[in-house]
Scaffold this active site. Structure first.
Site, PDB file in Angstrom:
ATOM      1  N   LYS A  19       0.834  -1.195   0.000  1.00 28.66           N
ATOM      2  CA  LYS A  19       0.000   0.000   0.000  1.00 28.66           C
ATOM      3  C   LYS A  19       0.876   1.256   0.000  1.00 28.66           C
ATOM      4  O   LYS A  19       0.712   2.151  -0.813  1.00 28.66           O
ATOM      5  CB  LYS A  19      -0.892  -0.006   1.246  1.00 28.66           C
ATOM      6  CG  LYS A  19      -1.664   1.271   1.480  1.00 28.66           C
ATOM      7  CD  LYS A  19      -2.231   1.300   2.901  1.00 28.66           C
ATOM      8  CE  LYS A  19      -2.946   2.601   3.183  1.00 28.66           C
ATOM      9  NZ  LYS A  19      -4.204   2.734   2.435  1.00 28.66           N
ATOM     10  N   GLU A 493     -21.792  12.808  13.929  1.00 28.97           N
ATOM     11  CA  GLU A 493     -20.901  11.642  14.071  1.00 28.97           C
ATOM     12  C   GLU A 493     -19.417  11.983  14.182  1.00 28.97           C
ATOM     13  O   GLU A 493     -18.554  11.182  13.830  1.00 28.97           O
ATOM     14  CB  GLU A 493     -21.115  10.637  12.920  1.00 28.97           C
ATOM     15  CG  GLU A 493     -22.542  10.108  12.837  1.00 28.97           C
ATOM     16  CD  GLU A 493     -22.772   9.095  11.705  1.00 28.97           C
ATOM     17  OE1 GLU A 493     -21.820   8.387  11.310  1.00 28.97           O
ATOM     18  OE2 GLU A 493     -23.914   9.021  11.231  1.00 28.97           O
ATOM     19  N   ARG A 524      -6.442   0.057  -0.686  1.00 29.79           N
ATOM     20  CA  ARG A 524      -7.285   0.219   0.495  1.00 29.79           C
ATOM     21  C   ARG A 524      -7.442  -1.089   1.270  1.00 29.79           C
ATOM     22  O   ARG A 524      -7.711  -2.123   0.690  1.00 29.79           O
ATOM     23  CB  ARG A 524      -8.692   0.699   0.090  1.00 29.79           C
ATOM     24  CG  ARG A 524      -8.756   2.164  -0.217  1.00 29.79           C
ATOM     25  CD  ARG A 524      -8.739   2.991   1.055  1.00 29.79           C
ATOM     26  NE  ARG A 524      -9.983   2.876   1.792  1.00 29.79           N
ATOM     27  CZ  ARG A 524     -10.940   3.789   1.747  1.00 29.79           C
ATOM     28  NH1 ARG A 524     -10.816   4.863   1.014  1.00 29.79           N
ATOM     29  NH2 ARG A 524     -12.048   3.618   2.454  1.00 29.79           N
ATOM     30  N   GLU A 614     -25.250  -7.091   0.968  1.00 30.92           N
ATOM     31  CA  GLU A 614     -24.036  -7.884   0.721  1.00 30.92           C
ATOM     32  C   GLU A 614     -23.993  -9.156   1.558  1.00 30.92           C
ATOM     33  O   GLU A 614     -23.185 -10.033   1.292  1.00 30.92           O
ATOM     34  CB  GLU A 614     -22.779  -7.034   0.887  1.00 30.92           C
ATOM     35  CG  GLU A 614     -22.432  -6.665   2.303  1.00 30.92           C
ATOM     36  CD  GLU A 614     -21.160  -5.812   2.365  1.00 30.92           C
ATOM     37  OE1 GLU A 614     -21.130  -4.767   1.707  1.00 30.92           O
ATOM     38  OE2 GLU A 614     -20.235  -6.207   3.076  1.00 30.92           O
ATOM     39  N   CYS A 652     -26.773   2.347   1.330  1.00 29.21           N
ATOM     40  CA  CYS A 652     -26.197   3.180   0.274  1.00 29.21           C
ATOM     41  C   CYS A 652     -25.990   2.405  -1.014  1.00 29.21           C
ATOM     42  O   CYS A 652     -24.874   2.253  -1.492  1.00 29.21           O
ATOM     43  CB  CYS A 652     -24.919   3.874   0.695  1.00 29.21           C
ATOM     44  SG  CYS A 652     -23.981   3.058   1.932  1.00 29.21           S
ATOM     45  N   HIS A 703     -20.191  11.362  -3.310  1.00 30.22           N
ATOM     46  CA  HIS A 703     -18.824  11.008  -3.687  1.00 30.22           C
ATOM     47  C   HIS A 703     -18.200  12.045  -4.608  1.00 30.22           C
ATOM     48  O   HIS A 703     -17.004  12.055  -4.821  1.00 30.22           O
ATOM     49  CB  HIS A 703     -18.800   9.633  -4.349  1.00 30.22           C
ATOM     50  CG  HIS A 703     -19.232   8.562  -3.405  1.00 30.22           C
ATOM     51  ND1 HIS A 703     -20.475   7.979  -3.469  1.00 30.22           N
ATOM     52  CD2 HIS A 703     -18.619   8.015  -2.337  1.00 30.22           C
ATOM     53  CE1 HIS A 703     -20.587   7.100  -2.484  1.00 30.22           C
ATOM     54  NE2 HIS A 703     -19.474   7.101  -1.788  1.00 30.22           N
ATOM     55  N   CYS A 735     -25.697   9.605   0.772  1.00 26.28           N
ATOM     56  CA  CYS A 735     -24.985   8.922   1.854  1.00 26.28           C
ATOM     57  C   CYS A 735     -24.433   9.972   2.810  1.00 26.28           C
ATOM     58  O   CYS A 735     -24.728  11.165   2.668  1.00 26.28           O
ATOM     59  CB  CYS A 735     -23.875   8.043   1.267  1.00 26.28           C
ATOM     60  SG  CYS A 735     -23.231   6.819   2.438  1.00 26.28           S
TER      61      CYS A 735
HETATM   62  N1  GLN Z   1     -24.667   7.248   9.132  1.00 21.47           N
HETATM   63  C1  GLN Z   1     -23.543   6.907   8.335  1.00 21.47           C
HETATM   64  C2  GLN Z   1     -22.916   8.173   7.778  1.00 21.47           C
HETATM   65  O1  GLN Z   1     -23.596   9.091   7.495  1.00 21.47           O
HETATM   66  C3  GLN Z   1     -23.926   5.988   7.204  1.00 21.47           C
HETATM   67  C4  GLN Z   1     -22.739   5.548   6.400  1.00 21.47           C
HETATM   68  C5  GLN Z   1     -23.021   4.475   5.374  1.00 21.47           C
HETATM   69  O2  GLN Z   1     -24.122   4.299   4.923  1.00 21.47           O
HETATM   70  N2  GLN Z   1     -22.035   3.732   4.950  1.00 21.47           N
HETATM   71  O3  GLN Z   1     -21.733   8.255   7.600  1.00 21.47           O
HETATM   72 ZN    ZN Z   2     -24.583   5.237   2.829  1.00 21.11          ZN
END
Ligand code: GLN
Ligand code: ZN
Length: 763
Positions: A19, A493, A524, A614, A652, A703, A735
C-alpha cells in the site's frame, strides 16, 4: 506424504508495505524501479514463508499491483480503447493503474474501469470491459516473469490464473446484457487459443501444475454456461504438458458438481469450509484426479479444530493416498497476514486466532498428523488445548446474554400499530413539512476531529478535553443545519472513526487487532473487529452525544446507530455458533440503545444497514433463510418504540429489485437510499411493489465534490414523485458527508433545502 498447497497469499504485506509503495508511486515520490523492487521483495518474502511453512508448491499470480483480475486483463490485452493501448505494444504498469484509477504518473487520464465486489467477500475487483468482438493476445509478461522469479528461488511455482469461463462471467461490455449473458460465450473462440499459449508458456518454463480458478462453479449457473465447461476444458486439456488444478471456492458446487467432476483436468479443489458437497458422490467419480480439500478457513481468523479435521480426513487419506491434497478453503487474500505482530492482544485471545501465516502452519501440522508424523504431536497438542480452552472460556459465554437470548423468542417483532397509523402520529409529533429534508448522519470529518481523536486515544488529551472538542463539533453541525433550515437534524458523528468500530469498542464481546488488515480494493485495506464472545452493552453508547445535540435545538435530532447485520457483516465473526445467533445478540444490545434514546427524548432514530444486501448468500436457494433472520434482527432492534418515534434506516445502494419484499418487511418508517446517479430509475422496484412506507431517494452523489444544482434536484424529485406518492418522499443526499469538505457540504445542502422548498411550493 500429503501434498500441501495454497491458493493465494495476501500481497499487501504484514505492514501494508505494498500500500505504502503503490501510493508513494502514485504521488510521484517513488520511482517505478523502486516500486518494482518492493513488489519483488514482497513476493520473495511470501513465497519463502510459504515454503518454510512446508508447502509443496507456492502460488504465483496472486501478487497484483491493484487487483488480480486487472492483472489478468492486462495480460490478455483487454484494455478499453479510451486508454489508447496500441494493439501491438505491451501493456505498461501505468496503463494498468490508469484502468484502475483513471490516472497514473504517465499517460492521459481517462474514466476508470468499474469496480465491483468479489463474490460475497469484501474484496473488490476491476471489472474487465469487453468489446463485442474482443480480441485477446499476450500483452504483458509479468506473470511469466514471476514464474521465473519463483523458480530462481528453487521453489515449485504453481501459477494461478482465472479460468476462461469465470473471466468472461465477471466481465461486462456494451454488447452484453449482464454477467450471465451467453453471448459472451462466443468470445471463447478468440480466448481459448490465448489460454492454450499461456499454458504452453508455463510448460516451457518448467511448470508442472497450474491452478485455474473457476469460482463461478459455486454460483447458480445458466445451462449454457454449465454446458460450456466441458467444451472449454476439452480444448485446454490437451494444450500443454502442464496439469490443471481446477479451483472452486466460497461455496459448494451443488448442481455443478458432476460437471466439474467430468472435466478433463488433473485435480479439483473444493471449499470444505463453506461448501458441503457429498464426498461419497465425489470419490466414485473422481477417476484419477487429485482431490484438493480446502479445510482451513481462508476467510476467518479462528484456529481450526484439527482433531475434527483429522477424523474426517483419515478415511479419505486411506482411500485416496497421494491424490488427497490439503489447502486453505480459498485464497488467503481474505485473511490478515501475521498474528505474531499483534502485541496488544492478550495471550488468551491470541491463542484462539490464526492469520494467513499461522494458517499455513496449521495446514502443515494437519498434513504431518495425517501422514502419521510424530514431529507434529506437540503442535497438535497445543492446538487441541487452545481450541478446547476457547470452547470453555468464560469470556465467550455470558450467562446473562444466554438467558436473554433464550427468552428472545417471546420479544415482540412488531410495532404497536401499522405504518398507516404510526405515520400520522409521527407527523403530529415532529411537525414536518411536505418533502422533509434530512441528511444520512455524518458531517465532514475534519483534520481537527481526527487529531482530537488520535490525541485522546494516545492519552495526550484527557476525557473532558476530548468531550469539549466533540461538543464544539456537534454544535457547529447543529447550528449549520438550523441555519440552512434542514428539518430533521443529526449530531454529525464527529466522535466516530468508523461506523462499526465505534460500536464494537463500546460493546462486550469485541476485540481489535493492530495489524489485522485485509485488502478491500487497490491500496485500500480494512481492519475488521473480531467478535469473539457473547455481545452485550455495558452502558448506553450514543445517548449523551445525541441528547447534547438535541439540547441545542427545537428541531428533531435523529439518533444514529449501525444496524446488527452491518456490524456482523463487517466483522470477523465467531464460528462457534450460527451467524444469526450472533446477529440477534447484537440486535438485542441495539434494542436497548434504541430504547434509551427514546427515553432521552429522541423522536427519530436511524439504524444504518448499508451491508444488508451484501450478506446475501451466493446461491438463491439460501436467500430466504438469510433474509428471514436479517429482517428479524432489524425488527428485534427497532420495534420496541412508541408509535410516535420514527425509525429510519439507510442503505447506500440502489439494487432492491430482488429483495424489496424483505426491505418492506423491515418496516422502517423511513428508508434513505442511493439513487441520484441512476436518475431515479432504480425506484422502479419500490414503485412496482407499491412500497408503503416513507422513502428518501438520495438527490445528490456525495462522492462527487461538484455542487449539485437546485433545478437538477427538483427534476429528480419530480421523477421520484411520478413513481411514488409524493406524501411519502423525503429529500436527502445519497450517503453520509464525512468524506466531504465543509465548503462543499454547505453549498450542496443549501441547494438541497432550496430544492425541497421549491417542491413544496409547486405541490
Ligand atoms: N450514518 C452513516 C454516515 O452518514 C452511514 C454511512 C453508510 O451508509 N455507509 O456516515
Ligand atoms: Zn450510505
Amino acid at each position: 506424504m500429503t501434498t500441501l498447497h495454497n491458493l493465494g497469499f495476501p500481497r499487501i504485506g504484514a505492514r501494508r508495505e505494498l500500500k505504502q509503495a503503490v501510493e508513494a508511486y502514485w504521488a510521484g515520490t517513488l520511482q517505478q524501479s523502486e516500486l518494482e523492487h518492493v513488489g519483488r521483495s514482497l513476493r520473495e518474502r511470501h513465497w519463502t514463508l510459504q515454503a518454510e511453512a512446508g508447502l509443496d508448491a507456492v502460488p504465483v499470480g496472486d501478487f497484483a499491483w491493484y487487483d488480480q483480475i486487472l492483472e489478468f486483463s492486462c495480460l490478455l490485452g483487454v484494455v478499453p480503447p479510451r486508454f489508447q493501448q496500441a494493439d501491438d505494444q505491451p501493456v505498461s504498469l501505468d496503463t494498468l493503474f490508469r484502468m484502475a484509477r483513471g490516472r497514473a504518473p504517465s499517460g492521459e487520464p481517462a474514466a476508470a474501469c468499474e469496480m465491483t465486489k468479489w463474490f460475497d467477500t469484501n474484496y473488490h475487483y476491476i471489472v474487465p470491459e469487453l468489446e463485442g468482438d474482443q480480441q485477446f493476445r499476450i500483452a504483458r509478461e509479468t506473470l511469466f516473469d514471476q514464474v521465473d522469479e519463483a523458480r530462481a528461488l528453487n521453489l515449485d511455482a504453481k501459477p494461478v490464473i482465472p479460468g476462461p469461463l469465470t473471466y468472461l462471467y465477471l466481465s461486462k461490455g456494451e454488447s452484453f446484457d449482464g454477467a450471465a449473458d451467453s453471448a459472451k460465450l462466443t468470445l471463447l473462440e478468440n480466448l481459448i487459443p490465448v489460454y492454450r499459449t499461456i499454458l504452453q508458456r508455463f510448460a516451457d518454463q518448467g511448470v508442472t501444475w497450474v491452478q485455474i480458478d473457476e469460482p463461478i462453479l459455486c454460483l447458480d449457473l445458466p445451462d449454457a454456461w454449465q454446458r460450456a465447461y466441458l467444451r472449454v476444458y476439452d480444448q485446454l486439456a490437451g494444450a500443454a504438458s502442464v496439469k490443471l488444478l481446477l479451483a472452486t471456492y466460497f461455496e459448494g458446487l451443488r448442481d455443478n458438481l458432476f460437471t466439474a467432476l467430468q472435466l478433463p483436468v488433473a485435480g479439483l479443489h473444493l471449499d470444505r469450509v463453506r461448501g458441503n458437497d457429498p464426498l461419497d458422490q465425489v470419490l466414485p467419480r473422481l477417476g484419477d484426479k487429485v482431490l484438493s480439500l480446502g479445510v482451513i478457513n481462508g476467510r476467518n481468523i479462528w484456529r481450526a479444530d484439527l482433531d475434527a479435521l483429522l477424523d474426517t480426513l483419515t478415511p479419505l487419506k486411506a482411500q485416496l493416498g497421494e491424490r488427497l491434497w490439503l489447502a486453505p478453503s480459498c485464497s488467503l487474500l481474505h485473511s490478515p497476514v501475521d498474528l505474531d505482530q499483534e502485541d496488544r492482544l492478550d495471550d488468551e485471545l491470541k491463542s484462539w486466532l490464526s492469520f494467513a501465516k499461522q494458517k499455513l502452519d496449521e495446514l502443515a501440522v494437519l498434513g504431518g498428523a495425517l501422514d502419521g508424523g510424530d514431529g507434529v504431536q506437540p503442535a497438535l497438542q497445543a492446538q487441541r488445548q487452545a481450541v478446547a480452552a476457547r470452547g470453555q472460556s468464560r469470556r465467550i459465554h455470558d450467562p446473562a446474554v444466554g438467558e436473554r437470548m433464550a427468552a428472545s423468542g417471546q420479544v415482540s417483532r412488531d410495532r404497536l400499530s401499522p405504518f398507516a397509523e404510526r405515520i400520522g402520529k409521527q407527523q403530529a409529533a415532529l411537525k414536518l413539512p411536505a418533502y422533509p429534508t434530512t441528511t444520512i448522519g455524518s458531517f465532514p470529518q475534519t483534520k481537527e476531529i481526527r487529531a482530537a481523536r488520535r490525541d485522546w486515544k494516545a492519552g495526550k488529551l484527557d476525557d473532558s478535553g476530548y468531550t469539549e472538542l466533540m461538543k464544539q463539533e456537534i454544535t457547529r453541525a447543529v447550528r449549520y443545519q438550523e441555519q440552512v433550515d434542514l428539518d430533521v437534524l443529526v449530531h454529525g458523528e464527529a466522535e466516530r472513526n468508523d461506523m462499526v468500530e465505534y460500536f464494537g469498542e463500546l460493546l462486550e464481546g469485541f476485540a481489535f487487532t493492530r495489524f489485522g488488515w485485509v485488502q478491500s480494493y487497490g491500496s485500500r485495506c480494512v481492519k475488521p473487529p473480531v467478535i469473539f464472545g457473547d455481545v452485550s452493552r455495558p452502558k448506553a453508547m450514543t445517548v449523551d452525544w445525541t441528547r447534547f445535540a438535541q439540547s441545542l435545538t427545537d428541531k428533531p435530532v435523529k439518533g444514529m446507530l449501525t444496524g446488527p447485520v452491518t456490524i456482523l457483516q463487517w466483522s470477523f465473526v465467531r464460528d462457534d455458533q450460527p451467524r444469526d445467533t450472533t446477529c440477534r445478540q447484537i440486535a438485542l444490545a441495539l434494542r436497548d440503545e434504541v430504547q434509551d434514546l427514546e427515553n432521552a427524548g429522541i423522536g427519530v432514530i436511524q439504524i444504518d444497514e448499508p451491508a444488508f444486501r451484501e450478506g446475501l448468500p451466493l446461491r438463491r436457494d439460501d436467500w430466504q433463510a438469510y433474509l428471514d433472520w436479517a429482517v428479524d434482527c432489524f425488527r428485534l432492534a427497532t420495534v420496541g418504540v412508541a408509535d410516535e418515534t420514527q425509525i429510519h434506516t439507510h442503505m447506500c445502494y440502489s439494487e432492491f429489485n430482488d429483495i424489496i419484499e424483505a426491505i418492506a418487511a423491515m418496516d422502517a418508517d423511513v428508508i434513505t437510499i442511493e439513487t441520484s446517479r441512476s436518475n431515479m430509475e432504480l425506484l422502479e422496484a419500490f414503485e412496482n411493489f407499491q412500497y408503503p412506507n416513507d422513502i428518501g431517494p438520495g438527490v445528490y452523489d456525495i462522492h462527487s465534490p461538484n455542487e449539485p444544482k437546485v433545478d437538477w434536484m427538483v427534476a429528480l424529485m419530480e421523477k421520484a414523485a411520478q413513481r411514488l406518492p409524493k406524501e411519502r418522499l423525503w429529500v436527502n443526499p445519497d450517503c453520509g458527508l464525512k468524506t466531504r469538505k465543509w465548503e462543499e457540504t454547505e453549498g450542496a445542502l443549501a441547494n438541497m433545502v432550496e430544492a425541497a422548498k421549491a417542491l413544496r411550493k409547486s405541490a
